[in-house]
Each structure stands twice: as structure tokens, then as C-alpha cells.
Design an enzyme around this catalytic site. Structure first.
Site, PDB file in Angstrom:
ATOM      1  N   LYS A   1      13.885  -2.115  40.129  1.00 35.47           N
ATOM      2  CA  LYS A   1      13.769  -0.560  40.445  1.00 35.47           C
ATOM      3  C   LYS A   1      12.548  -0.075  40.241  1.00 35.47           C
ATOM      4  CE  LYS A   1      15.699   3.198  41.517  1.00 35.47           C
ATOM      5  NZ  LYS A   1      14.930   3.398  42.787  1.00 35.47           N
TER       6      LYS A   1
ATOM      7  N   GLN B   1       6.653  -0.411  35.391  1.00 41.88           N
ATOM      8  CA  GLN B   1       7.888   0.038  35.711  1.00 41.88           C
ATOM      9  C   GLN B   1       8.882  -0.687  34.723  1.00 41.88           C
ATOM     10  OE1 GLN B   1       7.814   1.874  38.598  1.00 41.88           O
ATOM     11  NE2 GLN B   1       9.667   2.916  38.204  1.00 41.88           N
TER      12      GLN B   1
ATOM     13  N   LYS C   1       8.941   1.474  31.494  1.00 39.68           N
ATOM     14  CA  LYS C   1       9.496   2.834  31.928  1.00 39.68           C
ATOM     15  C   LYS C   1      10.731   2.760  31.995  1.00 39.68           C
ATOM     16  CE  LYS C   1       6.790   4.519  35.194  1.00 39.68           C
ATOM     17  NZ  LYS C   1       5.855   5.061  36.086  1.00 39.68           N
TER      18      LYS C   1
ATOM     19  N   LYS D   1       8.109  -3.051  42.228  1.00 39.98           N
ATOM     20  CA  LYS D   1       7.483  -2.189  42.741  1.00 39.98           C
ATOM     21  C   LYS D   1       7.024  -2.646  44.207  1.00 39.98           C
ATOM     22  CE  LYS D   1       5.268   1.697  42.338  1.00 39.98           C
ATOM     23  NZ  LYS D   1       5.898   3.181  41.727  1.00 39.98           N
TER      24      LYS D   1
ATOM     25  N   GLY E   1      10.561   5.955  46.634  1.00 38.68           N
ATOM     26  CA  GLY E   1       8.955   6.401  47.143  1.00 38.68           C
ATOM     27  C   GLY E   1       7.915   6.326  45.813  1.00 38.68           C
ATOM     28  N   ASP E   2       6.702   6.343  46.374  1.00 33.01           N
ATOM     29  CA  ASP E   2       5.461   6.565  45.617  1.00 33.01           C
ATOM     30  C   ASP E   2       4.341   7.227  46.523  1.00 33.01           C
ATOM     31  OD1 ASP E   2       4.155   5.521  42.770  1.00 33.01           O
ATOM     32  OD2 ASP E   2       2.914   5.115  44.235  1.00 33.01           O
TER      33      ASP E   2
ATOM     34  N   THR F   1      10.044  14.010  38.915  1.00 28.48           N
ATOM     35  CA  THR F   1       8.760  13.475  38.092  1.00 28.48           C
ATOM     36  C   THR F   1       8.025  14.509  37.564  1.00 28.48           C
ATOM     37  OG1 THR F   1       8.808  11.639  39.593  1.00 28.48           O
ATOM     38  CG2 THR F   1       6.788  11.827  38.196  1.00 28.48           C
TER      39      THR F   1
ATOM     40  N   ASN G   1       3.746  15.066  45.559  1.00 28.30           N
ATOM     41  CA  ASN G   1       5.086  15.383  44.979  1.00 28.30           C
ATOM     42  C   ASN G   1       4.969  15.624  43.381  1.00 28.30           C
ATOM     43  OD1 ASN G   1       7.758  13.703  43.464  1.00 28.30           O
ATOM     44  ND2 ASN G   1       8.274  14.805  45.175  1.00 28.30           N
TER      45      ASN G   1
ATOM     46  N   SER H   1      16.386   8.830  39.918  1.00 27.36           N
ATOM     47  CA  SER H   1      16.814   7.771  40.844  1.00 27.36           C
ATOM     48  C   SER H   1      17.834   6.946  40.358  1.00 27.36           C
ATOM     49  CB  SER H   1      15.520   6.755  41.174  1.00 27.36           C
ATOM     50  OG  SER H   1      14.688   7.164  42.184  1.00 27.36           O
TER      51      SER H   1
HETATM   52  P1  NDP Z   1       1.964  11.747  46.589  1.00 26.33           P
HETATM   53  O1  NDP Z   1       1.507  10.699  47.842  1.00 26.33           O
HETATM   54  O2  NDP Z   1       2.901  12.657  47.023  1.00 26.33           O
HETATM   55  O3  NDP Z   1       0.407  12.447  46.448  1.00 26.33           O
HETATM   56  C1  NDP Z   1      -0.535  11.754  45.747  1.00 26.33           C
HETATM   57  C2  NDP Z   1      -1.777  12.903  45.600  1.00 26.33           C
HETATM   58  O4  NDP Z   1      -2.741  12.357  44.795  1.00 26.33           O
HETATM   59  C3  NDP Z   1      -2.357  13.414  46.670  1.00 26.33           C
HETATM   60  O5  NDP Z   1      -2.896  14.703  46.405  1.00 26.33           O
HETATM   61  C4  NDP Z   1      -3.431  12.576  47.075  1.00 26.33           C
HETATM   62  O6  NDP Z   1      -4.560  13.000  47.711  1.00 26.33           O
HETATM   63  C5  NDP Z   1      -4.064  12.226  45.691  1.00 26.33           C
HETATM   64  N1  NDP Z   1      -4.509  11.085  45.488  1.00 26.33           N
HETATM   65  C6  NDP Z   1      -4.158   9.745  46.047  1.00 26.33           C
HETATM   66  N2  NDP Z   1      -5.029   8.547  46.080  1.00 26.33           N
HETATM   67  C7  NDP Z   1      -6.150   9.270  45.188  1.00 26.33           C
HETATM   68  C8  NDP Z   1      -7.438   8.962  45.036  1.00 26.33           C
HETATM   69  N3  NDP Z   1      -7.799   7.621  45.243  1.00 26.33           N
HETATM   70  N4  NDP Z   1      -8.281   9.799  44.437  1.00 26.33           N
HETATM   71  C9  NDP Z   1      -7.845  11.201  44.387  1.00 26.33           C
HETATM   72  N5  NDP Z   1      -6.717  11.509  44.617  1.00 26.33           N
HETATM   73  C10 NDP Z   1      -5.866  10.855  45.115  1.00 26.33           C
HETATM   74  O7  NDP Z   1       2.189  10.886  45.697  1.00 26.33           O
HETATM   75  P2  NDP Z   1       2.900  11.205  44.305  1.00 26.33           P
HETATM   76  O8  NDP Z   1       2.582  12.627  43.987  1.00 26.33           O
HETATM   77  O9  NDP Z   1       4.409  10.629  44.457  1.00 26.33           O
HETATM   78  O10 NDP Z   1       2.274  10.126  43.271  1.00 26.33           O
HETATM   79  C11 NDP Z   1       1.185  10.519  42.536  1.00 26.33           C
HETATM   80  C12 NDP Z   1       1.139   9.622  41.348  1.00 26.33           C
HETATM   81  O11 NDP Z   1       2.510   9.754  40.371  1.00 26.33           O
HETATM   82  C13 NDP Z   1       0.965   8.097  41.510  1.00 26.33           C
HETATM   83  O12 NDP Z   1       0.409   7.724  40.467  1.00 26.33           O
HETATM   84  C14 NDP Z   1       2.379   7.548  41.635  1.00 26.33           C
HETATM   85  O13 NDP Z   1       2.291   6.294  41.185  1.00 26.33           O
HETATM   86  C15 NDP Z   1       2.783   8.206  40.332  1.00 26.33           C
HETATM   87  N6  NDP Z   1       4.218   8.623  40.074  1.00 26.33           N
HETATM   88  C16 NDP Z   1       5.113   9.092  41.098  1.00 26.33           C
HETATM   89  C17 NDP Z   1       6.458   9.148  40.923  1.00 26.33           C
HETATM   90  C18 NDP Z   1       7.214  10.030  42.111  1.00 26.33           C
HETATM   91  O14 NDP Z   1       8.549  10.126  41.877  1.00 26.33           O
HETATM   92  N7  NDP Z   1       6.667  10.105  43.348  1.00 26.33           N
HETATM   93  C19 NDP Z   1       7.089   8.741  39.921  1.00 26.33           C
HETATM   94  C20 NDP Z   1       6.435   8.142  38.804  1.00 26.33           C
HETATM   95  C21 NDP Z   1       4.900   8.076  39.045  1.00 26.33           C
HETATM   96  P3  NDP Z   1      -4.669  12.588  49.243  1.00 26.33           P
HETATM   97  O15 NDP Z   1      -3.430  13.554  49.980  1.00 26.33           O
HETATM   98  O16 NDP Z   1      -6.156  13.204  49.806  1.00 26.33           O
HETATM   99  O17 NDP Z   1      -4.482  11.341  49.416  1.00 26.33           O
END
Ligand code: NDP
Length: 448
Positions: free
Chosen positions: A92, A113, A116, A128, A167-168, A211, A243, A380
């Protein structure tokens, strides 16, 4: 520091085999440094080769994703799925679509993961996946064709009892919808093979929020237990505007804090009156725009180019919610200088080892990602349960279960930290508690 002979030997092997995967090495080292007291107390783990097996994925699938863009040109991307460990349940973990995706990045995420998912108390193994596809600037039709091409291969390797992706980064409701549709078409099967689905076709209420809300439930509980404190009246700095960041901001505000920043990969906005989350949602979730537009719409807000400046903003609590290694040693020093005493990670591995050293040296309350952001995968898991039961729980039911899971994670982390002689250490506690459950299952199931 690695001191235990067994841990050192296995880490040296990982370095030798995977030396070209820096993020994976970083994730393994962080876990190995903290689980040494556990391994010393459990000689049966060495006998069963638990660590050697834990760092080697059960399976890695790497595949070509060919699709046609709006100009009629053929595009080729790489797809990955790392099925890391199935000791306590089906694999997962999310799918990430980002140009920085490679095997090492997916392996670091998959490795994190495992522990976690174990911490959530639900029966889920670790996996992943993703692709180096960059959805920025792509039309809906292009994203759909890419998702269909990606799933055409992935569908051979996943299933509701085998491997359940979610998603991620850059994989949200729209992408999960396209991926689910293609799986259903090819396999002729309507099952809970993906989570984060739309509410009309098997999704769970509160998964979108899970999250970010979970990060705040975790922070609130850690503050309560360790400091007798709360979010009330605190100034919070958040990075990212995706997100995780959006729903962390929403919940922090509901719990009485003022969130003053959000960012994307171009820069950050500072709003001294408190970020209006509805404006960010409109820009990011509806218009798929840039965070810069926030400052154009909200009087009094400022926009600054570049990402690292966000850590120089004065705050009590920092919630990094963008991406890996976004806080280095210098940014951590800047946070401390600005009065920050709490860092809780929404993103996966957002702090470099140097940053973590700074938190520890300065006595910050530090909540590591694999515990603090486990709320997403926890819900999830609840979506999988609802799919199996063929029923849906209400928002409040799911939210209450999420809150209770996050509080349990804090309690179990602190209990493990105490048991292994590091009272109050949420990082060591999370790694130890997550690891023991997986290690025991691996020992019980024999050498696989
Ligand atoms: P989204 O795609 O919804 O958002 C990602 C955000 O981070 C955007 O604002 C993006 O900006 C920014 N970002 C991405 N890459 C970079 C970078 N290299 N430098 C600066 N900013 C960056 O993703 P999520 O919110 O889902 O995920 C964010 C983090 O949380 C990740 O590390 C993910 O692995 C982790 N996570 C997510 C979960 C989930 O349920 N969604 C669960 C657990 C962890 P831009 O639009 O400019 O790319």
C-alpha cells in the site's frame, strides 16, 4: 551514528549496492540509527536476517509508458512500482508523477511506507510507485491518456488483495479517477484496487482531508502530552500548497492557530492576517494556478520568489508539507532563530539529517513524517474496509477514527521511546514501534 555491528554490516551492504540512490540511503540510515537499541534487544532479528530482507524490495516493476500528446507526438515516460514489504498486509502506498521521480526516490518512499503503514495499526504492507511524467501545462486529455497508458501496464501487478496504490505528488482525485477507470475496463472488475477514489465510485469521505488533518491531530496530541500546550494562539508556517498543505492549514486554523505562509516550487506567500484557505483552494484545486496569485488577490499579502525563504518567517510551529529535503541545516537554524519550537512533517522526509540535528540540539518538538503524515494512508486503509463491506461511513465517523489513530501513533511512539531508553523521542519511538511489528511478522512467516 551507527554503532551496532549487525546494523553497520547491513548498512554497508546497502551503500555498496545502492550507492547511486541518495534518498534511499538517507531513509535507511535514519531508520537504522534509531532502531539499534531494538535490534540489540532482539537477537532473533539478526538470526532471521530481518534487516537484510527489509532493505531489499520484494519486487520492483519498471516499465515504459508511451502515449500521444495533443500535437499527435509520441511521448515516452518511465513508470515504477516498488512492492517493498508485504509482511503485515497487501502493498500500500501512493503514486507520484513528477520529473524528479526515479527508482531511488520511489524506493525511499516505499521504505518509509513500510514502517508508516505499520504505525497506523491497520494491516497494510509497504509499496510506492509513480512516473517521471510532468503534468504541469498538460491538458486534461493528455493527463487522461497518460494515466490510461500507465495503468495498462500497472494493472497486471496490482489488485485489492495484492497491492493498492493511492495518490501522492501530482496524483489527486482527477488522476485516480482516470487510473481507476482504466483498471476497471481492462480487468473487468469493480474493486477497491485504488484509494482516494471519487465519492461516487467507492471513495471515502475525509480521505482528501486526511493527511493534512492527521498532521494537525498528531501535532495537537504531541503538544498536549509533551508540553501541556495546544495550537491555540500559535503562529504556523506551512510549505507547499497541495493536498497535504491545504488541509493542514485548514485544521490548524480550526484548532486556533494562525497560518501565515504557503508555497509552491516557485515561491511563497506571507499573509500576516492569516492565510485564507478558501482562496488557496480556489487557486490550486480549481484553477490549478500558482501560489503567487494569492498575493494578487488578497490585500496585505506578500509574494517572495524562491522556496527556502519560507523558513525565515517567524513562527511557533513549522509544518513542511511540500517535498523531500526542503529544510536543510541552514533553514533549520533560521527556524530556530525565528522562535520556532515545533517541527512536524507533512511531506515525506522534508528535513535533511543536518536539519534534524539542529532540531535535536535545540530541543524542538520534532514529529517525523512516517508518524505525522500517516493519516492519509490510514484513511486509505479505512476506504479499503468500506469497499470490502460495501458501505460508507459518514465524514464524522471517518474523522473520529483518523483522530484516534493519530493519537494512538503518538502514544505508541512515546511508549516505544521509553521502552528503548529514549523517553520523549518521537522519531526513535516511531521507527521502533513501526519496525517491531513488521520484524515480528517477518520472523513468524519464515525466510521469504
Ligand atoms: P501535491 O501535488 O498536492 O502538492 C505538492 C506541493 O508541494 C505543491 O505545492 C508543489 O508545488 C510543492 N512541491 C512539489 N515539489 C516541490 C519541490 N521540489 N520544491 C518545492 N515545492 C515543491 O502533493 P501532496 O500534497 O499530496 O504531497 C506533498 C508531500 O506530502 C509529499 O512529500 C508527499 O509524499 C507527502 N504525502 C502525501 C500524502 C497524501 O495523502 N497526498 C500522504 C503522505 C505524505 P508545485 O505545484 O509548484 O509543484
Amino acid at each position: 551514528m551507527l554503532t551496532d555491528e549487525y546494523v553497520k554490516r547491513v548498512y554497508a551492504q546497502v551503500e555498496q549496492r545502492d550507492g547511486d540512490q541518495p534518498e534511499f540511503l538517507q531513509a535507511v540510515r535514519e531508520v537504522f540509527e534509531t532502531i539499534q537499541p531494538v535490534v540489540e534487544k532482539h537477537p532473533e532479528y539478526e538470526k532471521a536476517g530481518v534487516l537484510e530482507r527489509l532493505v531489499e524490495p520484494e519486487r520492483i516493476v519498471k516499465f515504459r509508458v508511451a502515449w500521444v500528446d495533443d500535437e499527435g507526438k509520441v511521448q515516452v515516460n518511465r513508470g515504477y512500482r516498488v512492492q517493498f514489504n508485504s509482511a503485515i498486509g497487501p502493498y500500500k502506498g501512493g503514486l507520484r508523477f513528477h520529473p524528479t521521480v526515479n527508482e531511488g526516490v520511489i524506493k525511499f518512499l516505499g521504505f518509509e511506507q513500510i514502517l508508516k503503514n505499520s504505525l497506523t495499526t491497520l494491516p497494510m504492507g509497504g509499496g510506492k510507485g509513480g512516473s517521471d511524467f510532468n503534468p504541469k501545462g498538460r491538458s486534461d486529455g493528455e493527463v487522461m491518456r497518460f494515466c490510461q497508458a500507465f495503468m495498462t501496464e500497472l494493472c497486471r501487478h496490482i489488485g485489492q488483495f495484492t497491492d493498492v496504490p493511492a495518490g501522492d505528488i501530482n496524483v489527486g482525485g482527477r488522476e485516480i479517477g482516470y487510473l481507476f477507470g482504466q483498471y476497471k475496463r481492462i480487468r473487468d472488475e469493480y474493486s477497491g484496487v485504488l484509494t482516494g477514489k471519487g465519492l461516487e465510485f467507492g471513495g471515502s469521505l475525509a480521505r482528501t482531508e486526511a493527511t493534512g488533518y492527521g498532521v494537525c491531530y498528531y501535532t495537537a496530541e504531541a503538544l498536549r502530552v509533551l508540553r501541556g500546550d495546544s495550537f491555540e494562539g500559535k503562529t504556523v508556517v506551512i510549505s507547499g500548497s497541495g493536498n497535504v498543505a491545504i488541509y493542514a492549514a485548514q485544521k490548524a486554523e480550526q484548532l486556533g492557530a494562525k497560518v501565515v505562509t504557503m508555497s509552491d516550487s516557485n515561491g511563497y506567500v506571507y499573509d500576516p492576517d492569516g492565510i485564507k484557505v478558501d482562496v488557496v483552494k480556489q487557486i490550486k484545486e480549481v484553477e490549478r494556478g500558482r501560489i503567487k496569485e494569492y498575493a494578487e488577490r488578497v490585500p496585505g499579502a506578500e509574494y517572495h520568489e524562491g522556496c527556502s525563504g519560507v523558513w525565515t518567517v517567524k513562527c511557533d510551529i513549522a509544518l513542511p508539507c511540500a517535498t523531500q529535503n526542503e529544510i536543510d541545516g541552514a533553514s533549520a537554524e533560521a527556524l530556530v532563530a525565528g522562535g520556532c519550537t515545533v517541527v512536524v512533517e507533512g511531506a515525506n522526509m522534508p528535513s535533511t539529517p543536518e536539519a534534524i540535528e539542529v532540531y535535536q540540539k535545540n530541543g524542538l518538538l520534532y514529529g517525523p513524517a512516517k508518524a505525522a503524515n500517516a493519516g492519509g494512508v490510514a484513511v486509505s486503509g479505512l476506504e479499503m474496509s468500506q469497499n470490502s463491506y460495501r458501505l460508507s461511513w459518514t465524514f464524522d465517523e471517518v474523522d473520529a477514527k483518523l483522530k484516534s489513530i493519530m493519537e494512538t501513533i503518538v502514544a505508541e511512539s512515546l511508549a516505544a521511546a521509553k521502552e528503548y531508553g529514549h523517553e520523549g523521542d518521537l522519531m526513535l519511538g516511531a521507527n521502533a514501534a513501526g519496525f517491531v511489528k513488521v520484524a515480528n511478522a517477518m520472523v513468524a512467516q519464515g525466510v521469504l
